[in-house]
Design an enzyme around this catalytic site. Structure first.
Site, PDB file in Angstrom:
ATOM      1  N   GLY A   1       0.682  -1.194   0.179  1.00 18.91           N
ATOM      2  CA  GLY A   1       0.103  -0.002  -0.293  1.00 18.91           C
ATOM      3  C   GLY A   1       0.885   1.342   0.010  1.00 18.91           C
ATOM      4  N   ALA A   2       0.163   2.336  -0.472  1.00 23.48           N
ATOM      5  CA  ALA A   2       1.025   3.750  -0.231  1.00 23.48           C
ATOM      6  C   ALA A   2       1.137   4.172   1.068  1.00 23.48           C
ATOM      7  CB  ALA A   2      -0.048   4.789  -0.963  1.00 23.48           C
TER       8      ALA A   2
ATOM      9  N   THR B   1      -0.832   4.697   4.501  1.00 28.66           N
ATOM     10  CA  THR B   1      -2.193   3.806   4.291  1.00 28.66           C
ATOM     11  C   THR B   1      -2.532   2.988   5.504  1.00 28.66           C
ATOM     12  OG1 THR B   1      -1.219   2.426   2.861  1.00 28.66           O
ATOM     13  CG2 THR B   1      -2.788   3.916   1.925  1.00 28.66           C
ATOM     14  N   GLY B   2      -1.513   2.960   6.610  1.00 25.82           N
ATOM     15  CA  GLY B   2      -1.868   2.193   7.592  1.00 25.82           C
ATOM     16  C   GLY B   2      -1.317   0.897   7.626  1.00 25.82           C
ATOM     17  N   LYS B   3      -0.141   0.494   6.966  1.00 27.63           N
ATOM     18  CA  LYS B   3       0.336  -0.872   7.090  1.00 27.63           C
ATOM     19  C   LYS B   3       1.104  -1.173   8.257  1.00 27.63           C
ATOM     20  CE  LYS B   3       3.029   0.104   3.537  1.00 27.63           C
ATOM     21  NZ  LYS B   3       2.502   1.789   3.123  1.00 27.63           N
ATOM     22  N   THR B   4       1.878  -0.536   8.804  1.00 26.85           N
ATOM     23  CA  THR B   4       2.423  -0.682  10.021  1.00 26.85           C
ATOM     24  C   THR B   4       1.491  -0.759  11.197  1.00 26.85           C
ATOM     25  OG1 THR B   4       4.225   0.663   9.431  1.00 26.85           O
ATOM     26  CG2 THR B   4       4.112   0.241  11.757  1.00 26.85           C
TER      27      THR B   4
ATOM     28  N   HIS C   1      -7.488  33.749 -13.881  1.00 27.69           N
ATOM     29  CA  HIS C   1      -7.114  32.501 -13.986  1.00 27.69           C
ATOM     30  C   HIS C   1      -8.024  31.805 -13.309  1.00 27.69           C
ATOM     31  CE1 HIS C   1      -4.359  28.980 -15.058  1.00 27.69           C
ATOM     32  NE2 HIS C   1      -5.037  28.585 -13.989  1.00 27.69           N
ATOM     33  N   GLU C   2      -8.368  31.631 -11.897  1.00 30.56           N
ATOM     34  CA  GLU C   2      -8.951  30.953 -10.914  1.00 30.56           C
ATOM     35  C   GLU C   2     -10.324  31.019 -11.260  1.00 30.56           C
ATOM     36  OE1 GLU C   2      -7.759  28.523  -9.374  1.00 30.56           O
ATOM     37  OE2 GLU C   2      -5.640  29.038  -9.778  1.00 30.56           O
TER      38      GLU C   2
HETATM   39  P1  ADP Z   1       2.295   2.883   6.691  1.00 25.94           P
HETATM   40  O1  ADP Z   1       3.023   2.024   7.565  1.00 25.94           O
HETATM   41  O2  ADP Z   1       1.254   2.402   5.725  1.00 25.94           O
HETATM   42  O3  ADP Z   1       3.294   4.221   6.058  1.00 25.94           O
HETATM   43  P2  ADP Z   1       1.313   3.904   9.147  1.00 25.94           P
HETATM   44  O4  ADP Z   1       0.701   2.551   9.634  1.00 25.94           O
HETATM   45  O5  ADP Z   1       2.738   3.943   9.830  1.00 25.94           O
HETATM   46  O6  ADP Z   1       1.433   3.896   7.566  1.00 25.94           O
HETATM   47  O7  ADP Z   1       0.307   5.004   9.429  1.00 25.94           O
HETATM   48  C1  ADP Z   1       0.578   6.097  10.038  1.00 25.94           C
HETATM   49  C2  ADP Z   1      -0.457   6.655  10.979  1.00 25.94           C
HETATM   50  O8  ADP Z   1      -1.678   7.067  10.386  1.00 25.94           O
HETATM   51  C3  ADP Z   1      -0.845   5.666  11.909  1.00 25.94           C
HETATM   52  O9  ADP Z   1      -0.069   5.649  13.127  1.00 25.94           O
HETATM   53  C4  ADP Z   1      -2.294   5.907  12.023  1.00 25.94           C
HETATM   54  O10 ADP Z   1      -2.365   7.084  13.321  1.00 25.94           O
HETATM   55  C5  ADP Z   1      -2.905   6.744  10.729  1.00 25.94           C
HETATM   56  N1  ADP Z   1      -3.552   5.713  10.165  1.00 25.94           N
HETATM   57  C6  ADP Z   1      -3.056   5.168   8.830  1.00 25.94           C
HETATM   58  N2  ADP Z   1      -3.968   4.595   8.226  1.00 25.94           N
HETATM   59  C7  ADP Z   1      -5.097   4.308   9.145  1.00 25.94           C
HETATM   60  C8  ADP Z   1      -6.373   3.701   9.253  1.00 25.94           C
HETATM   61  N3  ADP Z   1      -6.782   2.756   8.146  1.00 25.94           N
HETATM   62  N4  ADP Z   1      -7.091   3.885  10.146  1.00 25.94           N
HETATM   63  C9  ADP Z   1      -6.736   4.517  11.306  1.00 25.94           C
HETATM   64  N5  ADP Z   1      -5.794   5.386  11.410  1.00 25.94           N
HETATM   65  C10 ADP Z   1      -4.816   5.121  10.349  1.00 25.94           C
HETATM   66 ZN    ZN Z   2      -5.057  26.551 -13.408  1.00 23.87          ZN
END
Ligand code: ADP
Ligand code: ZN
Length: 640
Positions: A211-212, A215-218, A433-434
């Protein structure tokens, strides 16, 4: 600490006294150093009693103290003051061939002596060696991150992070329910490994979470450990790769050893790509260290048996560069993909994070979620935090909608740079422009509604922006919607043309995006009349994520290439003509909106509505089309 320092002070004092005593004991009286000429004069006058010769010096004693006229006055004085007894002296030996004759003539007792070398040896050889070793030890200690001593290089204890209890549960992870479901099985296994062992069920060894960033992998990996109530070992791929060859491999071994002792548990390797890049992908020489580390990881994964209850989770945002060996069966053969959250997911994530702050009743998380397409979990967490900080700075009791507005602006466009000076002419250009973008968006039935227009410069690139609020996340877009989007992108540029008869560089990004959109319509979505349904390009994004991978070579003829270019040109020219018509018809609105922007810098939805109803309302001209096409939700901002 204080006590220790006192002890050291006493120790030095004692050592000093001992040295003084020794010197007093062995070297009685005073040794006077004389110039060689004075020594010779004393010798000729018969005052020298006996001497010892070494290669470099002469030392000896004088027989009496009536030295008037033979030595300098002060020397004579000093020798006198020392009183009776032997008057010791030394002098530096010079090259004097007649010395021995003179000594014999003066009947002086003399003897040679071999200089003792131990002191000079100590100073010139042993001491530098000691200093060198000292510096080296110090350097090693620093490089080893304080692991200490030479023997500890390969030990990674300082770098493995072990958490007995992560304290994170699935409740803390919102908006990614599918990923949670997939990892539920891992939790079940870790909770009751015996049950699975008995039934002989096959448990995955490694799960790759893709995942990007943010996105909450850790977070998800920690939640798995938290749900199962097992220890969590974590290490980042980049930490394995150290400067000494072999250290990374030793770390891997160490990590697995530690984990096996604590089983059941989870090993989490963040940034797996840093360590698991395909071997032989480096053009500039190989990276032996990384390959060794990767090999060690593979060996370790093959070697241990899942039934011990160790499960390896790894995270990456670049699965396509991983070494295929890592993805084979028995290794990271399960993949869990995490997408950026959708509207619903964003609202849930906001809910999780806003539990820690006091929200005013006016706050609608759903509307915040609607305004933050493309935000990942970490961005949303950051957003809530920014809003809370803003409220605190203003001395409020609760975080309200205004704080969130400010926080969105901050996170979206970088910090407001109110102090950046734009010259009035530039500001006028940006305002028209905007206003152009905004009015075209209002005029098109299929474009997202305008939420806010700003000409406050933000960050480095954007001079102003028009924010559009999508009513929902879009995965399919119709041809008519794509055309309307192109029109909105061209709106800024066309407004400049109409008003100033001249154009600026500010529209570069808009044109780029309009061109890309037109190209996709022609080459991927089969939306061009002359080229028909054929597609000419593979989507240039990886299967997992919205990130570009290497460009595919063209699979069509030069004639087709020409036709594609013509078709893109035609799409853009048609769009341009349509936008000119729209803005000419809305010239009054354009002037009014630009003036308002120049005055207020920010125009929100309500102000825009008031302005448009006072002036002639924007006529909606419609455009029909039926085809649909897969399309990622696009960025809703219009920078430039
Ligand atoms: P990654 O490892 O994908 O780069 P992290 O797991 O470190 O991302 O996410 C960083 C922080 O963002 C987490 O500690 C949490 O606070 C928040 N976060 C990310 N994804 C979620 C989610 N799905 N639900 C709740 N909090 C999230
Ligand atoms: Zn523009």
């Amino acid at each position: 600490m204080e006590q220790k320092q006192q002890v050291i002070a006493w120790y030095f004092l004692a050592a000093f006294l001992v040295i003084l005593t020794i010197q007093n004991f062995f070297i009685q009286g005073h040794v006077e150093s004389l110039p060689y000429s004075e020594f010779k004069a004393l010798l000729h006058a018969g005052k020298v009693k006996e001497i010892t010769l070494t290669e470099q010096a002469i030392s000896g004693s004088l027989s009496d103290d009536s030295l008037e006229g033979l030595v300098a006055k002060e020397t004579a004085e000093r020798l006198k003051q020392l009183g009776k007894g032997e008057h010791l002296f030394t002098t530096i030996r010079v090259n004097d061939p007649s010395l021995v004759q003179d000594l014999e003539a003066a009947k002086v007792r003399f003897a040679g002596q071999v200089e003792s070398k131990w002191l000079s040896t100590l100073l010139s050889w042993v001491l530098p060696a000691v200093i060198f070793v000292g510096i080296w030890q110090f350097a090693i200690k620093r490089m080893g991150g304080g692991a200490g001593g030479l023997m500890a290089i390969g030990k990674s204890k300082a770098k493995v992070y072990m958490e007995k209890e992560t304290g994170v549960t699935f409740d803390d992870v919102a908006g990614i329910d599918e990923a949670k479901d997939e990892l539920m099985q891992v939790v079940e296994f870790l909770k009751a490994p015996d049950r699975y062992r008995r039934l002989g069920g096959k448990i995955p060894k490694g799960v790759l979470i893709v995942g990007a960033p943010g996105t909450g992998k850790t977070l998800l990996a920690k939640a798995v450990a938290g749900e199962a109530g097992v220890p969590f070992f974590s290490m980042s791929g980049s930490e394995f790769v150290e400067m000494f060859v072999g250290v990374g491999a030793a770390r891997v071994r160490d990590l697995f050893e530690q984990a096996e002792q604590k089983a059941p548990c989870i090993i989490f390797i963040d940034e797996l790509d840093a360590l698991g890049k395909a071997r032989g992908m480096n053009v500039v020489g190989g990276n032996d260290e990384r390959e060794q580390t990767l090999n060690q990881l593979l060996v370790q994964m093959d070697g241990f048996d899942t039934h011990k209850g160790v499960i390896i989770l790894a995270a990456t945002n670049r699965p396509e560069i991983l070494d295929p060996a890592l993805l084979r069966p028995g290794r990271f053969d399960r993949h869990v993909a995490i997408d950026r959250p959708d509207l619903n997911g964003r609202e849930k994530i906001l809910l999780v994070h806003s539990k820690q702050v006091t929200l005013a009743p006016s706050v609608e998380l759903a509307s915040i979620a609607a305004r933050t397409p493309g935000f990942a979990g970490a961005d949303l967490a950051n957003l809530v935090n920014e809003a809370a900080l803003h409220a605190a700075r203003a001395g409020k009791d609760a975080v309200d909608m205004e704080d969130f507005d400010e926080a969105i602006d901050r996170v979206v466009g970088g910090l407001e740079r109110k102090n950046r000076i734009m010259n009035p002419k530039e500001k006028e250009t940006v305002a028209y422009h905007e206003a152009g973008h905004a009015l075209v968006a209002e005029a098109r039935p299929n474009a997202d509604r305008v939420g806010k227009i700003s000409i406050i410069p933000r960050g480095i690139a954007a001079l102003g922006y028009t924010q559009q609020i999508p009513t929902e996340d879009r995965y399919l877009l119709k041809r008519s919607e794509l055309l309307d989007r192109i029109d909105v992108l061209l709106g800024g540029r066309v407004a400049e043309e109409l008003v100033f008869g001249d154009i600026s560089t500010g529209a570069q990004n808009d044109l780029q995006r309009a061109t890309d959109m037109a190209r996709h319509m022609v080459t991927q979505y089969g939306m061009s009349e002359s080229l028909g349904l054929a597609t000419f390009e593979e989507p240039r994004t990886s299967a997992f994520l919205n990130i570009p991978v290497s460009q595919q070579p063209a699979t069509y003829s030069d004639r087709t290439a020409q036709a594609i270019d013509d078709e893109i040109g035609k799409l853009l020219a048609d769009a341009h003509a349509r936008v000119v018509k729209t803005l000419e018809a809305n010239r009054g609105n354009l002037e009014a909106l630009a003036k308002l922007l120049l005055e207020k810098e920010v125009v929100d939805r309500a102000t825009l509505d008031a302005l448009l109803s006072a002036q002639a309302p924007v006529g909606k001209d419609s455009d029909s089309g039926g085809e649909t096409t897969a399309h990622r939700p696009s960025d809703q901002r219009e920078p430039g």
